[in-house]
Motif scaffolding. Structure first.
Motif, PDB file in Angstrom:
ATOM      1  N   HIS A  69       0.814  -1.216   0.000  1.00  0.00           N
ATOM      2  CA  HIS A  69       0.000   0.000   0.000  1.00  0.00           C
ATOM      3  C   HIS A  69       0.846   1.264   0.000  1.00  0.00           C
ATOM      4  CE1 HIS A  69       0.641  -1.173   4.240  1.00  0.00           C
ATOM      5  NE2 HIS A  69       0.838   0.130   4.416  1.00  0.00           N
ATOM      6  N   HIS A  71       1.149   5.386   1.141  1.00  0.00           N
ATOM      7  CA  HIS A  71       0.691   6.383   2.112  1.00  0.00           C
ATOM      8  C   HIS A  71       0.936   7.790   1.548  1.00  0.00           C
ATOM      9  CE1 HIS A  71       0.099   3.625   5.476  1.00  0.00           C
ATOM     10  NE2 HIS A  71       1.256   3.065   5.220  1.00  0.00           N
ATOM     11  N   GLU A 130       7.155   7.095   8.786  1.00  0.00           N
ATOM     12  CA  GLU A 130       7.020   6.777   7.366  1.00  0.00           C
ATOM     13  C   GLU A 130       6.554   8.044   6.658  1.00  0.00           C
ATOM     14  OE1 GLU A 130       4.356   3.450   7.264  1.00  0.00           O
ATOM     15  OE2 GLU A 130       5.631   2.262   8.589  1.00  0.00           O
ATOM     16  N   HIS A 148       4.758   0.369   0.546  1.00  0.00           N
ATOM     17  CA  HIS A 148       5.466  -0.750   1.162  1.00  0.00           C
ATOM     18  C   HIS A 148       4.560  -1.939   1.457  1.00  0.00           C
ATOM     19  CE1 HIS A 148       4.747   2.000   4.849  1.00  0.00           C
ATOM     20  NE2 HIS A 148       3.716   1.221   4.685  1.00  0.00           N
TER      21      HIS A 148
HETATM   22 FE    FE Z   1       1.889   1.214   5.881  1.00  0.00          FE
END
Ligand code: FE
Length: 175
Positions: A75, A77, A107, A113
């Motif tokens: 996914h 972000h 992140e 990732h």
């Molecule tokens: Fe994640």
């Protein structure tokens, strides 16, 4: 506001009412829930435990629990994520570092990732704050689906109704 009187005792509590429009605090004594019903299944060997589902600002705080070398779908972000590892160990297929128990991870927006828990870890639990949306993607970045605070709330309602806690059980976590 006029200064009415001075009290130099550091143990004097704040004397004024809280803002009438302020939201209620959330206090969860058993955050790493021992009642299995509180954990919401998300995929095989993957579940989450809601702590704060912030619909007014579009983020969610939860404990992610992965058992028996589970994999969390790939996914992206678009907004930042903060993570603190409470138990176990995990890594991303896209990075060479390992998140260990007691460790913190930031992140940055733009991360894509795939989270993997290694074979020798029976269980990992990580506290994640996720902002905005998670986009599930194929290996080339094409969007296959998404999650946001509202899909999380929906998942909780459905699960809590099924396990007998009642769909309104989630309301205590919503702000
Ligand atoms: Fe994640």
């Amino acid at each position: 506001m006029p200064l009415e009187e001075t009290d130099n005792d550091p143990r004097t509590p704040y004397q004024l009412p809280f803002p009438p429009d302020a939201q209620e605090e959330i206090v969860i004594p058993d955050a790493i829930a021992t009642d299995e019903r509180v954990w919401v299944p998300q995929a095989e060997n993957v579940s989450f435990r809601p702590l704060c589902l912030n619909r007014s600002q579009g983020y969610w705080m939860n404990l992610l629990r992965v058992r028996k070398s589970g994999v969390l779908s790939r996914h992206r972000h678009p907004q930042p994520v903060h993570g603190f590892v409470l138990k176990g160990r995990w890594h991303y297929l896209e990075h060479d570092w390992v998140a260990e128990e007691g460790g913190y991870v930031f992140e940055p927006p733009g991360e894509t990732h795939t989270l993997v828990v290694p074979e020798d870890v029976d269980e990992m639990i990580t506290y994640f704050q996720v902002n905005g949306v998670m986009l599930y993607v194929d290996p080339y970045g094409n969007t296959m689906g998404y999650e946001d605070v509202f899909t999380k709330i929906d998942m909780c309602r459905k699960h809590y109704a099924e396990v007998g806690l009642g769909e309104e059980y989630v309301d205590q976590f919503i702000r």
